[in-house]
Design a protein around this motif. Sequence first.
Motif, PDB file in Angstrom:
ATOM      1  N   ARG A   1     -19.493  69.960  32.248  1.00  0.00           N
ATOM      2  CA  ARG A   1     -18.742  70.565  33.357  1.00  0.00           C
ATOM      3  C   ARG A   1     -17.229  70.493  33.151  1.00  0.00           C
TER       4      ARG A   1
ATOM      5  N   TYR B   1      -8.208  62.456  31.483  1.00  0.00           N
ATOM      6  CA  TYR B   1      -9.665  62.304  31.545  1.00  0.00           C
ATOM      7  C   TYR B   1     -10.165  61.600  30.293  1.00  0.00           C
TER       8      TYR B   1
ATOM      9  N   ALA C   1     -29.572  60.309  21.810  1.00  0.00           N
ATOM     10  CA  ALA C   1     -28.936  61.437  21.116  1.00  0.00           C
ATOM     11  C   ALA C   1     -27.654  61.809  21.861  1.00  0.00           C
ATOM     12  N   MET C   2     -26.550  61.239  21.410  1.00  0.00           N
ATOM     13  CA  MET C   2     -25.273  61.412  22.107  1.00  0.00           C
ATOM     14  C   MET C   2     -24.317  62.353  21.377  1.00  0.00           C
ATOM     15  N   ILE C   3     -24.523  62.577  20.087  1.00  0.00           N
ATOM     16  CA  ILE C   3     -23.472  63.196  19.277  1.00  0.00           C
ATOM     17  C   ILE C   3     -23.149  64.630  19.713  1.00  0.00           C
ATOM     18  N   ASP C   4     -24.130  65.332  20.303  1.00  0.00           N
ATOM     19  CA  ASP C   4     -23.825  66.694  20.758  1.00  0.00           C
ATOM     20  C   ASP C   4     -22.710  66.710  21.804  1.00  0.00           C
ATOM     21  N   MET C   5     -22.534  65.582  22.487  1.00  0.00           N
ATOM     22  CA  MET C   5     -21.482  65.507  23.508  1.00  0.00           C
ATOM     23  C   MET C   5     -20.119  65.168  22.925  1.00  0.00           C
TER      24      MET C   5
ATOM     25  N   ALA D   1     -24.795  76.658  33.885  1.00  0.00           N
ATOM     26  CA  ALA D   1     -25.567  75.577  33.255  1.00  0.00           C
ATOM     27  C   ALA D   1     -27.077  75.855  33.233  1.00  0.00           C
TER      28      ALA D   1
ATOM     29  N   TYR E   1     -19.836  76.747  37.077  1.00  0.00           N
ATOM     30  CA  TYR E   1     -20.654  75.928  36.185  1.00  0.00           C
ATOM     31  C   TYR E   1     -22.085  75.805  36.704  1.00  0.00           C
TER      32      TYR E   1
ATOM     33  N   PRO F   1     -18.206  66.679  20.037  1.00  0.00           N
ATOM     34  CA  PRO F   1     -17.851  67.547  18.909  1.00  0.00           C
ATOM     35  C   PRO F   1     -16.512  67.133  18.300  1.00  0.00           C
TER      36      PRO F   1
ATOM     37  N   GLN G   1     -24.983  65.088  41.978  1.00  0.00           N
ATOM     38  CA  GLN G   1     -26.291  65.443  41.416  1.00  0.00           C
ATOM     39  C   GLN G   1     -26.148  66.584  40.420  1.00  0.00           C
ATOM     40  N   ASN G   2     -26.974  66.533  39.384  1.00  0.00           N
ATOM     41  CA  ASN G   2     -27.046  67.619  38.401  1.00  0.00           C
ATOM     42  C   ASN G   2     -25.661  67.978  37.879  1.00  0.00           C
ATOM     43  N   TYR G   3     -24.885  66.968  37.544  1.00  0.00           N
ATOM     44  CA  TYR G   3     -23.479  67.213  37.233  1.00  0.00           C
ATOM     45  C   TYR G   3     -23.294  67.953  35.923  1.00  0.00           C
ATOM     46  N   ASP G   4     -24.002  67.523  34.895  1.00  0.00           N
ATOM     47  CA  ASP G   4     -23.755  68.114  33.586  1.00  0.00           C
ATOM     48  C   ASP G   4     -24.917  68.958  33.070  1.00  0.00           C
ATOM     49  N   GLY G   5     -25.710  69.480  33.975  1.00  0.00           N
ATOM     50  CA  GLY G   5     -26.631  70.530  33.584  1.00  0.00           C
ATOM     51  C   GLY G   5     -28.045  70.112  33.241  1.00  0.00           C
ATOM     52  N   ARG G   6     -28.291  68.839  32.992  1.00  0.00           N
ATOM     53  CA  ARG G   6     -29.657  68.411  32.668  1.00  0.00           C
ATOM     54  C   ARG G   6     -30.341  67.768  33.864  1.00  0.00           C
TER      55      ARG G   6
ATOM     56  N   HIS H   1     -13.294  61.162  28.100  1.00  0.00           N
ATOM     57  CA  HIS H   1     -14.570  61.850  27.907  1.00  0.00           C
ATOM     58  C   HIS H   1     -15.632  60.939  27.310  1.00  0.00           C
TER      59      HIS H   1
ATOM     60  N   ASP I   1     -20.019  68.958  12.863  1.00  0.00           N
ATOM     61  CA  ASP I   1     -20.140  68.383  14.202  1.00  0.00           C
ATOM     62  C   ASP I   1     -21.167  67.262  14.297  1.00  0.00           C
TER      63      ASP I   1
END
Lengths: 152, 152
Positions: free
Chosen positions: A37, B73, B30-34, A19, A15, B36, B135-140, B75, A138
Motif C-alpha cells: 500500500r 517511513y 518468504a519475505m524477499i519479494d517485499m 490489490a 489501493y 526489491p 484490516q487487509n492492509y497490504d492485499g493478502r 519499510h 531482485d
Amino acid sequence: MSGGLTVRAADAADYDRIAPVVDEWWGGRAMIDMLPRLFFVHFADTAFVAEEGTDLAGFLAGFLSQTRPDEAYIHFAGVSPGHRGRGVGRLLYERFFAVARERSRTVVRCVTAPVNERSVAFHRALGFEVDTVAQNYDGRGGDRVLMSRRLA
Amino acid sequence: MSGGLTVRAADAADYDRIAPVVDEWWGGRAMIDMLPRLFFVHFADTAFVAEEGTDLAGFLAGFLSQTRPDEAYIHFAGVSPGHRGRGVGRLLYERFFAVARERSRTVVRCVTAPVNERSVAFHRALGFEVDTVAQNYDGRGGDRVLMSRRLA
C-alpha cells in the motif's frame, strides 16, 4: 483508445480496488507482495489510475528517485485484461512522464523480466532502451531487464 | 551493544549481501519479494547496514515520504539471528531518525503485523505508538499495526 477513458492521480483508497485484482491480471501469478500500500500513500503523486466510467482499466505506481535527483522510476503498472490493446498502458506512462518532467526528472527507469517479451516490446514502443540484463536482480535468482527512457 | 558495531549508509552492493539472508533471518518466511533492490538504489540515503567487522549484523530500508513532506517511513529492517539482543535494531532506527530529522521530517511511520508481538514491543520501546490496526492492509488479507513516532 476509448473516448471514455480517463486517467487521474491515485490515492490510498484506490489501493483497495487494485490489490484484489493484481494477481488475476497477471494470470494468477502471486504479484501482490511486490505492491504494498505504501506506493499509494507515500508516492500517491506519482501513482495513477485509468478508468472507463467506474471500471478500473489500469494503474501505475512510480516514484521520483530520492537518491538520484534526475531520475524517476516506474515500479508497477497493469492493465485489466478486458481493456488491453487500447492504449491504456501508454496513457498511464505518458501521464507519468509528464509529471516526472514537471518535477525536473530527465530519465525514467524501470525493470522487467526478460521472459516477459510483451513487456519489453511495450517499453520499447514507448521509447525505452535496454541498458543491461542483470542476473539475480531482485533476490530470487531471476534475470531482469533494466530499461530507461530519456525525457525531452 | 558491541563496541565493534558500526552503522553506515547502504548502497546497491549491500543488497547482494542482504537479499540471500532475508528469508532465513525471518525464520524461513518468504519475505524477499517485499524488499526489491530499488530501496538500495533509489532510497540509498535512507538505507543503512550494521556490521561487526565484515559480518552483516543488520539493515534498515526506509524513505522520506514523497507525498507527505513531514513524514519518513521505515519499510523493512532486520537483525541477524546471531546479533540479536545487542541493540543493533535500535542503532539502525536511531540513525534513520537522525537522517529524517536532518531532512525536516517530524514523524516516522512504520507498519508491522499484530501477530509479531516482538516487533510491536520493539517499536514501543523506541517511542512508537500504535495509531490503528488496519484490516487487509497490504492485499493478502492480513491485519497490520500502523505505528508512528514523533521526532523532537
